[in-house]
Design an enzyme around this catalytic site. Structure first.
Site, PDB file in Angstrom:
ATOM      1  N   GLU A 166       0.824  -1.364   0.658  1.00 23.94           N
ATOM      2  CA  GLU A 166      -0.195  -0.177   0.039  1.00 23.94           C
ATOM      3  C   GLU A 166       0.980   1.397  -0.425  1.00 23.94           C
ATOM      4  O   GLU A 166       1.712   1.180   1.172  1.00 23.94           O
ATOM      5  CB  GLU A 166      -0.641  -0.088   1.383  1.00 23.94           C
ATOM      6  N   CYS A 196      -7.421  -0.855   8.617  1.00 19.88           N
ATOM      7  CA  CYS A 196      -6.831  -1.123   8.342  1.00 19.88           C
ATOM      8  C   CYS A 196      -5.585   0.086   7.603  1.00 19.88           C
ATOM      9  O   CYS A 196      -4.920   0.941   7.721  1.00 19.88           O
ATOM     10  CB  CYS A 196      -6.123  -2.423   6.813  1.00 19.88           C
ATOM     11  N   HIS A 238      -0.206  -5.479   3.068  1.00 23.13           N
ATOM     12  CA  HIS A 238      -2.054  -6.848   3.164  1.00 23.13           C
ATOM     13  C   HIS A 238      -1.714  -7.708   2.754  1.00 23.13           C
ATOM     14  O   HIS A 238      -0.945  -8.323   1.784  1.00 23.13           O
ATOM     15  CB  HIS A 238      -3.018  -6.114   2.670  1.00 23.13           C
TER      16      HIS A 238
END
Length: 196
Positions: A82, A144, A163
């Site tokens: 991410e 998250c 993730h």
């Protein structure tokens, strides 16, 4: 010694064992070499508590890097890097049934914060046997994403979010721990190059 901090999440919904925490525990067994003091913590799937813990990490420990690992519940066996955290749009309720005030992380905070880690470079340079890695600019507006944004905010961008898929026969905790180790060593190398 450089301090690096890792967090995984506790159980939520049908996931009584959260692969993110299993992966982080496995990583801590493996370590990241002698120069890295590696600390780990399990965060609850609760906005406010996760935020408090993350603030505490940055204010008291001031690590070189904080890496948060989360469970992506999509069925695909993918590891997702991410790039940024988003401030607004947190409508979904957490494990305690709450969502953040104003549906945002930090009132008056920037819309999104990019990690100082260049995930694209990382993604290009890493190949893991047995699993695909993908790049993402949307961490999903749940705990998250919320944790990531908070960490980027307090850590001035020195945070990363990865993730991982749920545990399965092919994706074991050991497998994920090893995958994390490979990824994080590359991240640390990148951080080292940025500092020079």
């Amino acid at each position: 010694n450089h301090l690096s901090f890792f967090s995984g999440f506790g159980p939520f919904r049908q996931y009584l064992v959260n692969s993110s925490w299993e992966a982080v525990k496995e990583l801590s067994k493996r370590g990241l070499g002698e120069n890295i003091d590696l600390r780990i913590m399990q965060l609850p799937v609760v906005y406010q508590k996760a935020k408090e813990q993350v603030c505490k990490i940055w204010t008291t420990l001031q690590p070189l890097l904080t890496v948060h690992v989360g469970l992506a519940s999509s069925a695909a066996a993918l590891i997702t890097l991410e790039q940024c955290g988003k401030n607004k749009g947190y409508q979904e309720r957490d494990a305690c049934g709450f969502h953040p005030e104003g549906a945002c992380c930090v009132l008056d905070g920037p819309e999104k914060i990019e990690s100082t880690v260049n995930m694209k470079t990382l993604w290009k340079n890493i190949s893991l046997e047995g699993i695909d890695i993908v790049l993402s600019r949307d961490a999903g507006r749940y705990i998250c994403d919320y944790t990531y944004y908070t960490s980027l905010y307090y850590g001035k961008g020195r945070a990363a979010f990865i993730h991982v898929p749920p545990l399965s026969e092919s994706v074991t905790a050991e497998f994920l721990g090893k995958a994390l180790q490979t990824i994080i060593l590359a991240v640390l190398e990148q951080c080292g190059e940025q500092r020079e």
